[in-house]
Design an enzyme around this catalytic site. Sequence first.
Site, PDB file in Angstrom:
ATOM      1  N   ASP A  67      -2.304  23.644  10.397  1.00 19.69           N
ATOM      2  CA  ASP A  67      -1.335  22.812   9.678  1.00 19.69           C
ATOM      3  C   ASP A  67      -1.999  21.772   8.794  1.00 19.69           C
ATOM      4  O   ASP A  67      -3.221  21.567   8.856  1.00 19.69           O
ATOM      5  CB  ASP A  67      -0.378  22.134  10.683  1.00 19.69           C
ATOM      6  CG  ASP A  67      -1.111  21.500  11.862  1.00 19.69           C
ATOM      7  OD1 ASP A  67      -2.338  21.368  11.809  1.00 19.69           O
ATOM      8  OD2 ASP A  67      -0.445  21.139  12.843  1.00 19.69           O
ATOM      9  N   ASP A 136       5.689  15.927  22.462  1.00 17.47           N
ATOM     10  CA  ASP A 136       7.027  16.525  22.526  1.00 17.47           C
ATOM     11  C   ASP A 136       6.955  18.048  22.695  1.00 17.47           C
ATOM     12  O   ASP A 136       7.950  18.745  22.528  1.00 17.47           O
ATOM     13  CB  ASP A 136       7.853  16.148  21.282  1.00 17.47           C
ATOM     14  CG  ASP A 136       7.233  16.648  19.982  1.00 17.47           C
ATOM     15  OD1 ASP A 136       6.215  17.369  20.038  1.00 17.47           O
ATOM     16  OD2 ASP A 136       7.777  16.330  18.906  1.00 17.47           O
ATOM     17  N   HIS A 138       5.097  20.176  20.939  1.00 24.14           N
ATOM     18  CA  HIS A 138       4.842  21.006  19.764  1.00 24.14           C
ATOM     19  C   HIS A 138       3.456  21.627  19.790  1.00 24.14           C
ATOM     20  O   HIS A 138       2.512  21.058  20.332  1.00 24.14           O
ATOM     21  CB  HIS A 138       5.086  20.243  18.447  1.00 24.14           C
ATOM     22  CG  HIS A 138       4.128  19.148  18.119  1.00 24.14           C
ATOM     23  ND1 HIS A 138       4.534  17.956  17.570  1.00 24.14           N
ATOM     24  CD2 HIS A 138       2.790  19.052  18.220  1.00 24.14           C
ATOM     25  CE1 HIS A 138       3.485  17.187  17.356  1.00 24.14           C
ATOM     26  NE2 HIS A 138       2.414  17.832  17.743  1.00 24.14           N
ATOM     27  N   GLU A 143       7.936  21.375  15.758  1.00 26.09           N
ATOM     28  CA  GLU A 143       8.662  20.350  16.489  1.00 26.09           C
ATOM     29  C   GLU A 143       9.818  20.975  17.285  1.00 26.09           C
ATOM     30  O   GLU A 143      10.210  22.118  17.013  1.00 26.09           O
ATOM     31  CB  GLU A 143       9.215  19.313  15.497  1.00 26.09           C
ATOM     32  CG  GLU A 143       8.146  18.587  14.690  1.00 26.09           C
ATOM     33  CD  GLU A 143       7.349  17.561  15.516  1.00 26.09           C
ATOM     34  OE1 GLU A 143       7.137  17.775  16.717  1.00 26.09           O
ATOM     35  OE2 GLU A 143       6.944  16.535  14.934  1.00 26.09           O
TER      36      GLU A 143
END
Length: 266
Positions: A67, A136, A138, A143
């Site tokens: 990413d 979280d 990810h 997400e």
Amino acid sequence: METIIADTYEEMSRIAADMIERQLMRKPSSVLGLATGSTPVGLYRELVRRHKEQGLDFSKVITFNLDEYLDLRPSHPQSYRYFMNENLFNHINVDPKNIHVPYGHAGDVEEFCEWYEQEIKRAGGIDIQVLGIGADGHIAFNEPGSSLGSRTRLKTLTKQTIEDNARFFDKAEEVPRFAITMGVGTILEAREILLLANSRKKADIIAEALEGPITAQVSASALQMHRHVTVIVDAEGGSKLKRADYYKWIFQEKKRLIPRLIGKVT
Ligand code: GLP
């Protein structure tokens, strides 16, 4: 899934480096999927050391990063391209033309994402994908709510991710709100996956991802469907796992009886 609970961050990084080294011995032209964040820094440090001291060869390796923040140029100190140069690429003999990190400043993002997916295919697919995990759940920047079949695309970051990553920027307002990220589906196509997590901050989400239900709310839980995943955590990162004793027992038995099976599906 194999879950290895290492005693320390250093041991976690060493076991991960052993797995990458083994992959490079088997196939010098391996396609490596790489991650950013503080978690894999120890792994990269160990790979650099092995390159410098033991001649670990990256000359034929092809890399794809997961990413990149939208709108950050590779020269921006917080860009993931810059991070990779600093922590790995500048210190090993990888051929710069074999390095792929999404371009945060790509003009036509959709076209770029399609091209990135095609490049991965043209390279023959990813042999081993290194992953960290966000608080979280990810993986890359997938997400909560990301489709488990998603492909490389633009994602909006959650407030929590922006806050978590603000530590690298001068001010939270400077953290980009969007990123280009490989999808969960893209990641699941890697032949082998190596998930790393350390520290108490990751303990709850690691337990949820590995031992909880498979759900798009925790994108790392999709790894449960992959046929060859090795998870390496340090003692703190693994401290909330219900079956910790079983994972430790498997690791000890492998170390004692057949060390070459560590990181293999058994
Ligand atoms: C970012 C990256 C992820 C990484 C995560 C965890 O959000 N996009 O690939 O796994 O941070 O970072 P850290 O290793 O610093 O906890």
